[in-house]
Enzyme design. Structure first.
Site, PDB file in Angstrom:
ATOM      1  N   SER A 146     -18.061 -15.995   8.218  1.00 20.93           N
ATOM      2  CA  SER A 146     -17.554 -15.350   6.941  1.00 20.93           C
ATOM      3  C   SER A 146     -18.173 -16.051   5.875  1.00 20.93           C
ATOM      4  O   SER A 146     -18.452 -17.260   5.905  1.00 20.93           O
ATOM      5  CB  SER A 146     -16.045 -15.769   7.064  1.00 20.93           C
ATOM      6  OG  SER A 146     -15.724 -15.101   5.825  1.00 20.93           O
ATOM      7  N   TYR A 159      -8.502 -20.903   7.189  1.00 22.67           N
ATOM      8  CA  TYR A 159      -9.262 -19.833   8.008  1.00 22.67           C
ATOM      9  C   TYR A 159     -10.778 -19.866   7.676  1.00 22.67           C
ATOM     10  O   TYR A 159     -11.491 -20.167   8.366  1.00 22.67           O
ATOM     11  CB  TYR A 159      -9.060 -18.395   7.325  1.00 22.67           C
ATOM     12  CG  TYR A 159      -9.724 -17.164   7.566  1.00 22.67           C
ATOM     13  CD1 TYR A 159      -9.742 -16.568   8.822  1.00 22.67           C
ATOM     14  CD2 TYR A 159     -10.813 -16.804   6.567  1.00 22.67           C
ATOM     15  CE1 TYR A 159     -10.711 -15.494   8.955  1.00 22.67           C
ATOM     16  CE2 TYR A 159     -11.507 -15.799   6.941  1.00 22.67           C
ATOM     17  CZ  TYR A 159     -11.646 -15.249   8.119  1.00 22.67           C
ATOM     18  OH  TYR A 159     -12.582 -14.291   8.122  1.00 22.67           O
TER      19      TYR A 159
HETATM   20  P1  NAP Z   1     -10.412  -5.599  11.929  1.00 22.92           P
HETATM   21  O1  NAP Z   1     -11.062  -4.388  11.432  1.00 22.92           O
HETATM   22  O2  NAP Z   1      -9.048  -5.996  11.563  1.00 22.92           O
HETATM   23  O3  NAP Z   1     -10.608  -5.563  13.455  1.00 22.92           O
HETATM   24  C1  NAP Z   1     -10.174  -6.427  14.343  1.00 22.92           C
HETATM   25  C2  NAP Z   1     -10.588  -6.071  15.712  1.00 22.92           C
HETATM   26  O4  NAP Z   1     -10.067  -7.074  16.461  1.00 22.92           O
HETATM   27  C3  NAP Z   1      -9.633  -4.834  16.159  1.00 22.92           C
HETATM   28  O5  NAP Z   1     -10.423  -4.110  17.263  1.00 22.92           O
HETATM   29  C4  NAP Z   1      -8.466  -5.574  17.052  1.00 22.92           C
HETATM   30  O6  NAP Z   1      -7.917  -4.818  18.088  1.00 22.92           O
HETATM   31  C5  NAP Z   1      -9.204  -6.695  17.760  1.00 22.92           C
HETATM   32  N1  NAP Z   1      -8.484  -7.949  17.738  1.00 22.92           N
HETATM   33  C6  NAP Z   1      -7.603  -8.726  16.905  1.00 22.92           C
HETATM   34  N2  NAP Z   1      -7.125  -9.987  17.442  1.00 22.92           N
HETATM   35  C7  NAP Z   1      -7.842  -9.923  18.552  1.00 22.92           C
HETATM   36  C8  NAP Z   1      -7.606 -11.161  19.561  1.00 22.92           C
HETATM   37  N3  NAP Z   1      -6.943 -12.169  19.557  1.00 22.92           N
HETATM   38  N4  NAP Z   1      -8.581 -10.500  20.753  1.00 22.92           N
HETATM   39  C9  NAP Z   1      -9.192  -9.637  20.884  1.00 22.92           C
HETATM   40  N5  NAP Z   1      -9.376  -8.709  19.740  1.00 22.92           N
HETATM   41  C10 NAP Z   1      -8.630  -9.053  18.874  1.00 22.92           C
HETATM   42  O7  NAP Z   1     -11.191  -6.958  11.539  1.00 22.92           O
HETATM   43  P2  NAP Z   1     -12.821  -7.223  10.807  1.00 22.92           P
HETATM   44  O8  NAP Z   1     -12.645  -7.225   9.393  1.00 22.92           O
HETATM   45  O9  NAP Z   1     -13.624  -6.246  11.396  1.00 22.92           O
HETATM   46  O10 NAP Z   1     -13.064  -8.481  11.356  1.00 22.92           O
HETATM   47  C11 NAP Z   1     -14.031  -8.775  12.481  1.00 22.92           C
HETATM   48  C12 NAP Z   1     -14.662 -10.271  12.209  1.00 22.92           C
HETATM   49  O11 NAP Z   1     -15.534 -10.326  10.721  1.00 22.92           O
HETATM   50  C13 NAP Z   1     -13.616 -11.462  12.186  1.00 22.92           C
HETATM   51  O12 NAP Z   1     -14.390 -12.430  12.712  1.00 22.92           O
HETATM   52  C14 NAP Z   1     -13.496 -11.659  10.670  1.00 22.92           C
HETATM   53  O13 NAP Z   1     -12.998 -12.968  10.468  1.00 22.92           O
HETATM   54  C15 NAP Z   1     -14.776 -11.393  10.228  1.00 22.92           C
HETATM   55  N6  NAP Z   1     -14.991 -11.190   8.587  1.00 22.92           N
HETATM   56  C16 NAP Z   1     -14.461 -10.133   8.324  1.00 22.92           C
HETATM   57  C17 NAP Z   1     -14.651  -9.909   6.716  1.00 22.92           C
HETATM   58  C18 NAP Z   1     -13.791  -8.775   6.198  1.00 22.92           C
HETATM   59  O14 NAP Z   1     -14.071  -8.689   4.968  1.00 22.92           O
HETATM   60  N7  NAP Z   1     -13.653  -7.766   6.923  1.00 22.92           N
HETATM   61  C19 NAP Z   1     -15.293 -10.717   6.050  1.00 22.92           C
HETATM   62  C20 NAP Z   1     -15.926 -11.952   6.583  1.00 22.92           C
HETATM   63  C21 NAP Z   1     -15.763 -12.081   7.848  1.00 22.92           C
HETATM   64  P3  NAP Z   1      -6.464  -4.945  18.769  1.00 22.92           P
HETATM   65  O15 NAP Z   1      -5.624  -5.039  17.884  1.00 22.92           O
HETATM   66  O16 NAP Z   1      -6.508  -3.904  20.094  1.00 22.92           O
HETATM   67  O17 NAP Z   1      -6.827  -6.290  19.491  1.00 22.92           O
END
Ligand code: NAP
Length: 254
Positions: A146, A159
Site C-alpha cells: 500500500s 496497518y
Molecule cells: P476489498 O474490495 O474489500 O476486497 C477484499 C477481498 O478480500 C474480498 O474478496 C474478501 O472476500 C476477501 N478477504 C477479506 N479478508 C480475507 C481473508 N482473511 N482471507 C481471504 N480473503 C479475504 O479490498 P481491496 O481494497 O481490494 O484490498 C485488497 C488489497 O489491496 C489489500 O491488501 C489492501 O491492503 C490493498 N490496498 C487497498 C487500497 C484501497 O484503497 N482499496 C489501497 C492500498 C492497498 P470475503 O469477504 O469473502 O473473504
C-alpha cells in the site's frame, strides 16, 4: 478494452488470494482475460461462487476455492486444488489484508496487533511456503502492499507498518526464490473498494483524496490489475525485488 488487451498468460496458472471483489478480483479478471487459468478465493463460499460466475461469463477459465488466508488447512487446500486441476502454479498474487482498527499504535490491543500481522504479513509467507514447491523457472509472485507503507497515516498507522514490512518481505523473498521465481510488490494508492469505502463517505473527503494525487483522480481496480499483469508477465522478466507504486503520483519515495 478486451480487443487491445495482450495475451501474456496463455497456458499459465495464476492464484490470487482475497480475489472475490476489489483489487484481487480486478487482478484475477485481467490475468484471465490475458489467457491465464485463474484460481479465485476468499472466506465466503457465496462470494467465491459469484466471482467464478462473473469470470466465466467473460470467457475466463476459473477455479474457485474458499480460503481464509489465516487458516492453514484452507491454504493447503487452495494449493492442492490448483495443482490437482492445473498441474502447476505460474503466478501467485498475495492480496489479502485486514485493517480492523483506527486505534493509535500505543493504544492497540494485542489481539488486534496479532490479527494485523497474521493476515497482512504472516499469511503471505505461509501461502508462499505452500505454493513454492509447485513454482518453476519463469514463475512470479506479486505482493500487494500500500502507499501507506511509505508514510503510515495516523488513522491506519499499524496497518501501514505491516505494509512497510511487505516491502522488506519482497526483497527477502526475491533473494530466496530467485533465479527461478521473480518476486515483486505493488503499492496501490487509494482505490474506492469496499475496504476503503469508509474513507470517502462524503464528497469533501473524496475530493481531499483526489487532490493528494497528481492525476487528480482516485485509482481503479483496473489500474492495479494492469500493473500486476505487467509485473507478473515476461515483459518484466528482468525485474525482481521491486515495488511499483501505483498511486497517481501521491508522494511515496524518491
Ligand atoms: P476489498 O474490495 O474489500 O476486497 C477484499 C477481498 O478480500 C474480498 O474478496 C474478501 O472476500 C476477501 N478477504 C477479506 N479478508 C480475507 C481473508 N482473511 N482471507 C481471504 N480473503 C479475504 O479490498 P481491496 O481494497 O481490494 O484490498 C485488497 C488489497 O489491496 C489489500 O491488501 C489492501 O491492503 C490493498 N490496498 C487497498 C487500497 C484501497 O484503497 N482499496 C489501497 C492500498 C492497498 P470475503 O469477504 O469473502 O473473504
Amino acid at each position: 478494452m478486451d480487443k487491445t488487451i495482450p495475451k501474456r498468460f496463455e497456458g499459465k496458472v495464476a492464484i490470487v488470494t482475497a480475489s472475490t471483489q476489489g483489487i484481487g478480483f480486478g487482478i484475477a479478471e485481467r490475468l484471465g482475460l490475458e489467457g491465464a487459468s485463474v484460481v479465485v478465493s476468499s472466506r465466503r463460499q457465496k462470494n467465491v461462487d459469484e466471482a467464478v460466475e462473473k469470470l466465466r461469463a467473460r470467457g475466463i477459465e476459473v477455479l474457485g476455492v474458499v480460503c481464509h488466508v489465516s487458516n492453514a488447512q484452507q491454504r493447503k487446500n487452495l494449493i492442492d486444488k490448483t495443482v490437482q486441476k492445473y498441474g502447476k502454479i505460474d503466478v501467485v498474487v498475495s492480496n489479502a489484508a485486514a485493517n480492523p482498527s483506527v486505534d493509535a499504535i500505543l493504544e492497540m490491543q494485542e489481539s488486534v496487533l496479532d490479527k494485523l500481522w497474521e493476515i497482512n504479513v504472516k499469511s503471505s509467507v505461509l501461502i508462499l511456503q505452500d505454493a513454492a514447491p509447485y513454482m518453476h523457472k519463469g514463475s512470479s509472485v506479486i505482493i500487494i502492499s500500500s502507499i501507506t507503507a511509505y508514510q503510515p497515516p495516523a488513522a491506519m498507522a499499524m496497518y501501514g507498518v505491516t505494509k512497510t514490512a511487505l516491502l522488506g518481505l519482497t526483497k527477502a523473498l526475491a533473494v530466496e526464490m530467485g533465479p527461478n521465481t521473480r518476486v515483486n510488490c505493488i503499492a496501490p494508492g487509494f482505490v474506492p473498494t469496499h475496504f476503503a469505502a469508509s474513507l470517502i463517505e462524503n464528497d469533501i473527503a473524496r475530493r481531499a483524496m483526489e487532490e493528494k494525487t497528481l492525476l487528480n483522480r482516485l485509482g481503479t481496480t483496473q489500474d492495479m490489475a494492469a500493473a500486476a499483469a505487467f509485473l507478473a508477465s515476461d515483459d518484466a522478466s528482468y525485474i525482481t525485488g521491486e515495488t511499483l507504486v501505483v498511486a497517481g503520483g501521491t508522494p511515496s519515495r524518491l
